[in-house]
Design an enzyme around this catalytic site. Structure first.
Site, mmCIF file in Angstrom:
data_model
loop_
_atom_site.group_PDB
_atom_site.id
_atom_site.type_symbol
_atom_site.label_atom_id
_atom_site.label_comp_id
_atom_site.label_asym_id
_atom_site.label_seq_id
_atom_site.Cartn_x
_atom_site.Cartn_y
_atom_site.Cartn_z
ATOM 1 N N THR A 207 -1.605 5.429 2.644
ATOM 2 C CA THR A 207 -1.921 6.527 1.474
ATOM 3 C C THR A 207 -2.866 7.500 1.875
ATOM 4 O O THR A 207 -3.791 7.225 2.969
ATOM 5 C CB THR A 207 -2.388 5.935 0.190
ATOM 6 O OG1 THR A 207 -3.814 5.081 0.494
ATOM 7 C CG2 THR A 207 -1.282 4.666 -0.403
ATOM 8 N N ASN A 209 -5.989 9.343 0.576
ATOM 9 C CA ASN A 209 -6.838 9.297 -0.356
ATOM 10 C C ASN A 209 -7.395 10.797 -0.722
ATOM 11 O O ASN A 209 -8.033 11.463 0.124
ATOM 12 C CB ASN A 209 -8.113 8.363 0.017
ATOM 13 C CG ASN A 209 -9.133 7.959 -1.176
ATOM 14 O OD1 ASN A 209 -8.973 8.723 -2.106
ATOM 15 N ND2 ASN A 209 -9.616 6.978 -0.825
ATOM 16 N N GLU A 257 -4.587 7.989 -4.867
ATOM 17 C CA GLU A 257 -4.019 7.519 -3.588
ATOM 18 C C GLU A 257 -2.670 7.961 -3.444
ATOM 19 O O GLU A 257 -1.689 7.606 -4.635
ATOM 20 C CB GLU A 257 -4.334 6.290 -3.328
ATOM 21 C CG GLU A 257 -5.749 6.055 -2.861
ATOM 22 C CD GLU A 257 -6.026 4.624 -2.740
ATOM 23 O OE1 GLU A 257 -6.225 4.352 -1.312
ATOM 24 O OE2 GLU A 257 -6.026 3.846 -3.484
#
Length: 309
Positions: A207, A209, A257
């Site tokens: 992911t 952030n 995220e």
């Protein structure tokens, strides 16, 4: 589109125009109706069409309430949408304590008459001057006979007023698709990709952030189907989580995220734009990594389905 920033006691240069008044957070369908009426009037009078707006929000300056003021659209996005609609000029007045203390007559003299307004357009609930004492009903008196005006009536969807407040409430409840209907486009936020704890990559769902660059209204905690726009113009489907990652932490700060589907590149330091398309599920804690991975795989399927409808 010309953008003119003013800080009291600066006055605009006289340049005849139809002027639309409002804060216009979101530039939603109700705001767009006000701007369309102004554009129609500008064509009738054969003069440019201007918007007079304010920044920051009055509540931020006047300290009304204890919560941080959050916005649907930052100023730059607000200006982009106005330009797309065909507005010729925008006056951005810095909202300060001193500015807030102007009487209704002083506001009209200092800004509308000084700007050469030949016609004013605003919504039925627009107010101006100290304590909002000036109303559309008083504008004829304060105009000193220099301009006339059009009051735009309430714009409704599903028998309810379209307003920035209504859109904020929809976002707070996760109803991003309903908010998009009232905005006339998907809700958008921008942010910079920062380093996280890399747990997503460890379980096969890396992911980005994202740290928001602005005091946006953040949708409710949960998982969403989104589109992500990269700095180079590429666009990817994604699933985005807003939450505290309860599977790994008992408490923690809220993070945003996003997992880009069909994508595997380094995004650190890039600015990403998210379009919030659909709410998928609540955030919840899982009893282990395997159950979390199973749910994330299902989230990926659900996100792709939501984004291809």
């Amino acid at each position: 589109m010309d953008i003119i920033h003013l800080t009291y006691p600066e006055r605009p240069v006289e340049d005849p125009a139809v002027i639309a008044l409002g804060f216009f957070d979101g530039v939603h369908l109700g705001h767009q109706r006000v701007l369309q009426v102004a554009l129609e009037k500008g064509r009738q009078l054969n003069v440019p069409v201007a918007v007079m707006t304010f920044d920051p929000h009055p509540k931020q300056v006047l300290g009304q309430g204890t919560e941080q003021v959050r916005y649907i659209t930052p100023l730059d996005r607000k200006l982009e949408k106005m330009a797309q609609l065909g507005i010729d000029r925008v006056y951005v007045i810095e909202f300060t304590i001193t500015f807030s203390e102007l009487s209704p007559q002083d506001f009209v003299d200092h800004y509308l008459i000084a700007a050469g307004a030949c016609h004013i357009v605003a919504g039925f609930d627009y107010s101006y001057g100290r304590f909002g004492a000036g109303k559309m009903e008083t504008l004829d008196f304060h105009s000193r006979g220099r301009f006339d005006h059009t009051t735009v009536s309430e714009h409704q969807a599903d028998k309810e007023k379209v307003s920035s407040t209504r859109i904020r409430h929809l976002l707070a409840s996760g109803a991003v698709s309903e908010a998009a209907t009232l905005l006339g486009e998907p809700y958008q936020t921008k942010g910079i990709v920062i380093h996280g704890d890399a747990r997503g990559r460890q379980i096969g769902f890396p992911t980005a952030n994202i740290r928001p660059e602005f005091s946006y209204v953040i949708p409710k905690l949960g998982v969403y189907a989104t589109f992500v726009h990269l700095e180079d113009g590429r666009k990817y489907p994604a699933m985005t989580n807003i939450g505290r990652r309860p599977t790994f932490y008992e408490t923690g700060d809220v993070s945003i995220e996003t997992h880009l589907l069909q994508f595997d590149e380094d995004l650190y330091g890039q600015e990403l734009k998210l379009e919030w398309m659909a709410y998928l599920r609540d955030e919840r804690a899982f009893d282990g990594i395997d159950s979390l991975k199973t749910q994330l795989a299902q989230d990926k399927i659900n996100a792709l389905q939501a984004l291809t409808v």
